[in-house]
Design a protein around this motif. Structure first.
Motif, PDB file in Angstrom:
ATOM      1  N   LEU A  10      17.945   8.762  38.628  1.00 37.70           N
ATOM      2  CA  LEU A  10      18.645   9.826  39.354  1.00 37.70           C
ATOM      3  C   LEU A  10      20.120   9.865  38.969  1.00 37.70           C
ATOM      4  O   LEU A  10      20.708  10.951  38.847  1.00 37.70           O
ATOM      5  CB  LEU A  10      18.484   9.618  40.857  1.00 37.70           C
ATOM      6  N   ALA A  11      20.731   8.705  38.773  1.00 39.08           N
ATOM      7  CA  ALA A  11      22.131   8.680  38.363  1.00 39.08           C
ATOM      8  C   ALA A  11      22.300   9.288  36.975  1.00 39.08           C
ATOM      9  O   ALA A  11      23.267  10.035  36.720  1.00 39.08           O
ATOM     10  CB  ALA A  11      22.648   7.240  38.381  1.00 39.08           C
ATOM     11  N   TYR A  12      21.360   8.990  36.079  1.00 43.95           N
ATOM     12  CA  TYR A  12      21.415   9.556  34.726  1.00 43.95           C
ATOM     13  C   TYR A  12      21.254  11.077  34.775  1.00 43.95           C
ATOM     14  O   TYR A  12      21.997  11.818  34.118  1.00 43.95           O
ATOM     15  CB  TYR A  12      20.328   8.921  33.870  1.00 43.95           C
ATOM     16  N   ASP A  17      23.075  16.969  35.049  1.00 46.72           N
ATOM     17  CA  ASP A  17      22.952  18.169  35.889  1.00 46.72           C
ATOM     18  C   ASP A  17      23.509  17.848  37.269  1.00 46.72           C
ATOM     19  O   ASP A  17      22.802  17.296  38.121  1.00 46.72           O
ATOM     20  CB  ASP A  17      21.490  18.599  35.987  1.00 46.72           C
ATOM     21  N   PRO A  18      24.785  18.164  37.520  1.00 45.40           N
ATOM     22  CA  PRO A  18      25.405  17.832  38.817  1.00 45.40           C
ATOM     23  C   PRO A  18      24.714  18.457  40.019  1.00 45.40           C
ATOM     24  O   PRO A  18      24.951  18.032  41.155  1.00 45.40           O
ATOM     25  CB  PRO A  18      26.842  18.363  38.657  1.00 45.40           C
ATOM     26  N   ARG A  19      23.840  19.436  39.802  1.00 45.67           N
ATOM     27  CA  ARG A  19      23.156  20.063  40.941  1.00 45.67           C
ATOM     28  C   ARG A  19      22.251  19.083  41.668  1.00 45.67           C
ATOM     29  O   ARG A  19      21.909  19.300  42.845  1.00 45.67           O
ATOM     30  CB  ARG A  19      22.323  21.263  40.460  1.00 45.67           C
ATOM     31  N   THR A  20      21.836  18.025  40.995  1.00 43.39           N
ATOM     32  CA  THR A  20      20.931  17.063  41.629  1.00 43.39           C
ATOM     33  C   THR A  20      21.678  16.007  42.446  1.00 43.39           C
ATOM     34  O   THR A  20      21.039  15.239  43.160  1.00 43.39           O
ATOM     35  CB  THR A  20      20.083  16.351  40.560  1.00 43.39           C
ATOM     36  N   ILE A  21      23.004  15.967  42.351  1.00 45.05           N
ATOM     37  CA  ILE A  21      23.769  14.931  43.045  1.00 45.05           C
ATOM     38  C   ILE A  21      23.815  15.221  44.540  1.00 45.05           C
ATOM     39  O   ILE A  21      24.058  16.357  44.968  1.00 45.05           O
ATOM     40  CB  ILE A  21      25.199  14.844  42.478  1.00 45.05           C
ATOM     41  N   ARG A  22      23.551  14.208  45.366  1.00 40.53           N
ATOM     42  CA  ARG A  22      23.637  14.309  46.826  1.00 40.53           C
ATOM     43  C   ARG A  22      24.830  13.463  47.281  1.00 40.53           C
ATOM     44  O   ARG A  22      24.839  12.244  47.086  1.00 40.53           O
ATOM     45  CB  ARG A  22      22.343  13.815  47.481  1.00 40.53           C
ATOM     46  N   THR A  23      25.818  14.127  47.852  1.00 40.21           N
ATOM     47  CA  THR A  23      27.022  13.415  48.293  1.00 40.21           C
ATOM     48  C   THR A  23      26.843  12.782  49.662  1.00 40.21           C
ATOM     49  O   THR A  23      27.464  11.756  49.961  1.00 40.21           O
ATOM     50  CB  THR A  23      28.215  14.380  48.328  1.00 40.21           C
ATOM     51  N   ASP A  24      25.977  13.357  50.477  1.00 41.62           N
ATOM     52  CA  ASP A  24      25.736  12.778  51.796  1.00 41.62           C
ATOM     53  C   ASP A  24      24.843  11.545  51.639  1.00 41.62           C
ATOM     54  O   ASP A  24      23.829  11.569  50.932  1.00 41.62           O
ATOM     55  CB  ASP A  24      25.059  13.802  52.709  1.00 41.62           C
ATOM     56  N   GLN A  25      25.206  10.466  52.307  1.00 44.08           N
ATOM     57  CA  GLN A  25      24.477   9.206  52.160  1.00 44.08           C
ATOM     58  C   GLN A  25      23.026   9.343  52.613  1.00 44.08           C
ATOM     59  O   GLN A  25      22.106   8.822  51.982  1.00 44.08           O
ATOM     60  CB  GLN A  25      25.176   8.099  52.946  1.00 44.08           C
ATOM     61  N   GLY A  26      22.807  10.052  53.722  1.00 39.25           N
ATOM     62  CA  GLY A  26      21.447  10.242  54.217  1.00 39.25           C
ATOM     63  C   GLY A  26      20.605  11.069  53.259  1.00 39.25           C
ATOM     64  O   GLY A  26      19.433  10.756  53.003  1.00 39.25           O
ATOM     65  N   ARG A  57      16.067  14.643  29.984  1.00 37.62           N
ATOM     66  CA  ARG A  57      17.107  15.322  29.194  1.00 37.62           C
ATOM     67  C   ARG A  57      16.547  16.546  28.497  1.00 37.62           C
ATOM     68  O   ARG A  57      17.222  17.597  28.431  1.00 37.62           O
ATOM     69  CB  ARG A  57      17.675  14.351  28.154  1.00 37.62           C
ATOM     70  N   GLN A  58      15.298  16.465  28.002  1.00 38.14           N
ATOM     71  CA  GLN A  58      14.684  17.610  27.351  1.00 38.14           C
ATOM     72  C   GLN A  58      14.506  18.761  28.333  1.00 38.14           C
ATOM     73  O   GLN A  58      14.765  19.935  27.993  1.00 38.14           O
ATOM     74  CB  GLN A  58      13.323  17.207  26.759  1.00 38.14           C
ATOM     75  N   HIS A  59      14.093  18.456  29.570  1.00 41.16           N
ATOM     76  CA  HIS A  59      13.912  19.510  30.572  1.00 41.16           C
ATOM     77  C   HIS A  59      15.255  20.159  30.910  1.00 41.16           C
ATOM     78  O   HIS A  59      15.365  21.394  30.981  1.00 41.16           O
ATOM     79  CB  HIS A  59      13.285  18.939  31.837  1.00 41.16           C
ATOM     80  N   ILE A  60      16.266  19.353  31.138  1.00 38.49           N
ATOM     81  CA  ILE A  60      17.578  19.893  31.510  1.00 38.49           C
ATOM     82  C   ILE A  60      18.155  20.719  30.362  1.00 38.49           C
ATOM     83  O   ILE A  60      18.850  21.727  30.589  1.00 38.49           O
ATOM     84  CB  ILE A  60      18.528  18.740  31.894  1.00 38.49           C
ATOM     85  N   ARG A  61      17.852  20.343  29.140  1.00 39.25           N
ATOM     86  CA  ARG A  61      18.401  21.046  27.984  1.00 39.25           C
ATOM     87  C   ARG A  61      17.797  22.428  27.797  1.00 39.25           C
ATOM     88  O   ARG A  61      18.499  23.372  27.393  1.00 39.25           O
ATOM     89  CB  ARG A  61      18.180  20.208  26.722  1.00 39.25           C
ATOM     90  N   ILE A  62      16.498  22.598  28.101  1.00 37.59           N
ATOM     91  CA  ILE A  62      15.839  23.867  27.781  1.00 37.59           C
ATOM     92  C   ILE A  62      15.487  24.699  29.006  1.00 37.59           C
ATOM     93  O   ILE A  62      15.123  25.873  28.867  1.00 37.59           O
ATOM     94  CB  ILE A  62      14.564  23.614  26.955  1.00 37.59           C
ATOM     95  N   SER A  63      15.553  24.121  30.210  1.00 40.99           N
ATOM     96  CA  SER A  63      15.134  24.864  31.405  1.00 40.99           C
ATOM     97  C   SER A  63      16.342  25.199  32.279  1.00 40.99           C
ATOM     98  O   SER A  63      17.208  24.343  32.509  1.00 40.99           O
ATOM     99  CB  SER A  63      14.125  24.044  32.215  1.00 40.99           C
ATOM    100  N   PRO A  64      16.386  26.428  32.784  1.00 41.68           N
ATOM    101  CA  PRO A  64      17.492  26.778  33.680  1.00 41.68           C
ATOM    102  C   PRO A  64      17.270  26.284  35.112  1.00 41.68           C
ATOM    103  O   PRO A  64      18.170  26.389  35.944  1.00 41.68           O
ATOM    104  CB  PRO A  64      17.510  28.305  33.631  1.00 41.68           C
ATOM    105  N   TYR A  65      16.088  25.756  35.392  1.00 39.44           N
ATOM    106  CA  TYR A  65      15.755  25.343  36.741  1.00 39.44           C
ATOM    107  C   TYR A  65      16.084  23.861  36.953  1.00 39.44           C
ATOM    108  O   TYR A  65      15.997  23.050  36.032  1.00 39.44           O
ATOM    109  CB  TYR A  65      14.273  25.579  37.046  1.00 39.44           C
ATOM    110  N   GLN A  66      16.441  23.549  38.172  1.00 40.75           N
ATOM    111  CA  GLN A  66      16.771  22.172  38.519  1.00 40.75           C
ATOM    112  C   GLN A  66      15.525  21.296  38.361  1.00 40.75           C
ATOM    113  O   GLN A  66      14.429  21.691  38.731  1.00 40.75           O
ATOM    114  CB  GLN A  66      17.298  22.107  39.952  1.00 40.75           C
TER     115      GLN A  66
END
Length: 232
Positions: A10-12, A17-26, A57-66
């Protein structure tokens, strides 16, 4: 992958893709629990071609979806199916009479192939010519004279009478009728003669193999043998 590997994945992904980052601890804790539940049986990497980070990485590179856990689980299942489809079960080293050990080794090998820790066992190609014969097998065949033991050949004789009659004739020095074709039933060399059932309109209803060749075929074989003997 274990919980720590899931967190590292998840960190990688978050770096790509910063959209996957959750800033809230919960939320971060719930996200980690969800991904680990769905990807617990998916390894981070295997020695033979699978790497979850490469797939992400392949998915993030070619897909516009999270990216979702399914975007890793689906390629992993395809990877497993492809490896099993290319695998030909090698003969287990366990005693064949020990059914439990035999089955356990067979299943264990399949699981290792599917998990990517062992390469699929490819079926050996059929070779032709004298170069493809194992020298040990060739020596054994010269010793026994045939790949079928005499006891097994005798046991099979009632179930293949045409072959048994042919072998008996050759052993006695008589002509091999099946070495020539039959002009009566049109059987090709090597094939047994066939008897015909004729219908009222003189049409052939069915045919069945004969245990003995037609007389004309035997005569042709006798003539051929005589000619070969004269030439020799």
């Amino acid at each position: 992958m274990d919980r720590r590997e899931t967190a590292a994945l998840l960190a990688y992904i978050g770096r790509l893709d910063p959209r996957t980052i959750r800033t809230d601890q919960g939320e971060a804790r719930d996200q980690l629990a969800q991904w680990h539940e769905l990807l617990g049986d998916v390894p981070m990497a295997t020695p033979h071609g699978w790497d979850a980070r490469v797939t992400a990485r392949q998915h993030i590179r070619i897909s516009p979806y999270q990216i979702l856990p399914a975007d890793l689980a689906r390629p992993w299942e395809s990877y497993r199916r492809d490896r099993l489809a290319r695998h030909s079960d090698p003969t287990p080293s366990a005693d064949p009479d020990d059914q439990a050990a035999w089955t356990a080794e067979l299943v264990g090998t399949r699981r290792a192939v599917a998990a990517g820790t062992v390469q699929p066992a490819q079926a050996r190609a059929i070779t032709t010519g004298r170069d493809g014969i194992d020298p040990r097998l060739e020596a054994r065949l010269r010793e026994v004279g045939s790949c079928i033991p005499p006891a097994a050949r005798a046991a099979l004789a009632p179930y293949r009478p045409a072959r048994a009659a042919r072998e008996m004739a050759v052993a006695l020095g008589q002509p091999d009728a099946l070495s020539v074709g039959c002009e009566w039933c049109k059987a090709q060399p090597g094939e047994p003669c066939r008897r015909r059932r004729i219908g009222p309109d003189n049409g052939v209803l069915s045919t069945a193999p004969r245990a003995t060749p037609h007389p004309g075929r035997l005569h042709r074989a006798t003539v051929q043998q005589a000619q070969q003997t004269a030439m020799a």
